[in-house]
Design an enzyme around this catalytic site. Structure first.
Site, PDB file in Angstrom:
ATOM      1  N   GLU A   1       0.834  -1.203   0.000  1.00  0.00           N
ATOM      2  CA  GLU A   1       0.000   0.000   0.000  1.00  0.00           C
ATOM      3  C   GLU A   1       0.869   1.253   0.000  1.00  0.00           C
ATOM      4  O   GLU A   1       1.747   1.401   0.847  1.00  0.00           O
ATOM      5  CB  GLU A   1      -0.890   0.035   1.245  1.00  0.00           C
ATOM      6  CG  GLU A   1      -1.813  -1.154   1.403  1.00  0.00           C
ATOM      7  CD  GLU A   1      -2.510  -1.182   2.757  1.00  0.00           C
ATOM      8  OE1 GLU A   1      -3.497  -1.912   2.884  1.00  0.00           O
ATOM      9  OE2 GLU A   1      -2.057  -0.466   3.688  1.00  0.00           O
ATOM     10  N   CYS A   2       0.615   2.156  -0.921  1.00  0.00           N
ATOM     11  CA  CYS A   2       1.228   3.484  -0.961  1.00  0.00           C
ATOM     12  C   CYS A   2       2.756   3.395  -0.853  1.00  0.00           C
ATOM     13  O   CYS A   2       3.410   2.977  -1.793  1.00  0.00           O
ATOM     14  CB  CYS A   2       0.616   4.381   0.108  1.00  0.00           C
ATOM     15  SG  CYS A   2       0.829   6.149  -0.247  1.00  0.00           S
ATOM     16  N   GLY A   3       3.362   3.777   0.274  1.00  0.00           N
ATOM     17  CA  GLY A   3       4.804   3.690   0.403  1.00  0.00           C
ATOM     18  C   GLY A   3       5.327   2.285   0.199  1.00  0.00           C
ATOM     19  O   GLY A   3       6.435   2.093  -0.318  1.00  0.00           O
TER      20      GLY A   3
END
Length: 435
Positions: free
Chosen positions: A320-322
């Site tokens: 997720e994301c990072g």
């Protein structure tokens, strides 16, 4: 349906930057020091404020959002807290009435009185107008009173108090002080684990609040206790490796609770420090700040090879994301510094000086429909055709891509896994359990 009662207060403000987190953390630390069991919640999907609030209260902090979490789950979380705590504190998000759903919507739905926190710096009689607006914009809002923050002197505090509408409760004025200001960066507050003096700041804030404001327990609120909804333990015996360090710390406590309730065993590891993965069936790479640690992430080649081998073996990997940025070929920070990363997801990303996405998201995956949110400062160039795209419930154009390569699933979306436990289990179940 049974009931649970507990004193509760929702701390809100006319806008961001007024000091909601400082006041909530000060209240939590003050009452915890007095031996009370304090449970704190955060309105909306934020990760950073809850880290501070968890340290202040000594207990995990959960998100409350009528859309992402859902009313039924929010009710369950509040009722559980009411059954075990002496005080419930809920920190609002943005301004009291901002967003859909807003902090005011939550207060009205569950009957939790609102404490309005207003930054009183460089302000006099206008303070009273803001307080009046917070209390009366929605007539059915349970409003408890106001507290002035960043007050310059006792005389200034008296001026703010005297300009309030008749009958409005004045909780006091918290003075301006560098001793308990909470530093921030591009995604919000600095992470709790990065502040060596955080406990001293929290104690100083609690001391200042005790000396300048009303801190008695609020009136009890009655919460309906819903009937338990049994979960199928579809991850029984599955060992999930969860990245957790200064680079990857954006984790919903509710996600971790759910995975354990589904039967999974969680093994935490650090992509920054560890040289090998724990023995796991699946990997979960949450969001965080990989851009602040590019050199160390790039230099930890042993960990990179271990994650590549995990993916090559066909094992589940949720990023997720990072965590997704870590999978890319290359990540460049806002100053032009580049890091060559895992190369599992063909593409590159670059940090921008400004926010590039902020929205709630719902996405339909083969495993089921999941809700979550997106909040980032980077732009992505990825050669992979998206498996799906998110939809914003508030009509924004934000439509984050979800990428799929074998058992690898990656997106900017931070998924709130309890929004669909079956889908969460399917994403992380090894092949033998997915059939």
């Amino acid at each position: 349906m049974t009931q649970a009662r507990c004193p509760a207060l929702l701390i809100a403000a006319p806008a961001s930057g007024q000091g909601k987190t400082t006041v909530t953390a000060a209240l939590a630390r003050l009452h915890a020091r007095q031996g009370r069991r304090v449970r704190v919640f955060k309105c909306g999907p934020d990760f950073l404020d809850p880290m501070i609030l968890a340290r202040a209260s000594g207990a995990p902090v959960y998100q409350l959002d009528l859309w992402m979490v859902g009313e039924a789950e929010a009710r369950r979380l509040l009722a559980r807290a009411a059954g075990e705590a002496d005080l419930i504190l809920i920190e609002g998000v943005m301004g009291l009435f901002d967003g859909n759903p807003s902090a005011a919507d939550l207060a009205r739905r569950f009957g939790v009185p609102v404490l309005g926190v207003i930054n009183g710096a460089a302000m006099a009689q206008t303070f009273g107008a803001l307080a009046y607006g917070l209390a009366h914009f929605q007539p059915d809002l349970p409003f408890s009173g106001v507290l002035g923050n960043r007050v310059g002197s006792q005389r200034h505090s008296d001026i703010l108090r005297d300009c309030l509408p008749p009958g409005m409760r004045w909780f006091g004025g918290l003075p301006r002080s560098a001793e308990f200001e909470l530093p921030s960066r591009h995604l919000g507050l600095v992470q709790a684990e990065e502040l060596a003096d955080l406990d001293a700041r929290l104690d100083a804030a609690a001391d200042a609040l005790r000396a300048s404001a009303e801190t008695d327990l609020p009136e009890p609120v009655t919460f309906e206790v819903p009937a338990p909804a049994p979960l199928q333990r579809s991850l029984e015996g599955v060992r999930i490796g969860v990245a957790r360090d200064a680079s990857f710390a954006f984790l919903y406590q509710a996600n971790l609770d759910l995975l354990r309730e589904l039967g999974a065993e969680l093994a935490f590891f650090s992509p920054l420090q560890d040289q090998a993965l724990p023995a796991v069936d699946s990997l979960y790479l949450p969001g965080g700040y990989p851009e602040l640690h590019l050199g160390r992430l790039q230099g930890n080649r042993a960990m990179a090879e271990a994650i590549r081998a995990h993916h090559a073996a066909g094992k589940p990997l949720l990023a997720e994301c990072g965590g997704m940025l870590y999978l890319l070929d290359c990540l460049e920070d806002a100053d032009g510094e580049r890091g060559e990363l895992l190369g599992l997801l063909p593409g590159r990303a670059r940090l921008q000086k400004r926010l590039t996405a902020l929205a709630l998201q719902e996405v339909e995956l083969p495993e089921g429909r999941l809700r979550g949110h997106t909040f980032h400062h980077s732009t992505l160039d990825c050669a992979v055709e998206p498996l799906a795209r998110g939809v914003c419930p508030n009509g924004r154009n934000t439509a984050e891509a979800v990428f799929r390569l074998g058992r690898l699933t990656a997106s900017y979306i931070h998924f709130y896994l309890p929004s669909n436990p079956q889908a969460a289990a399917a994403l992380l179940a090894p092949a033998r359990d997915a059939d």
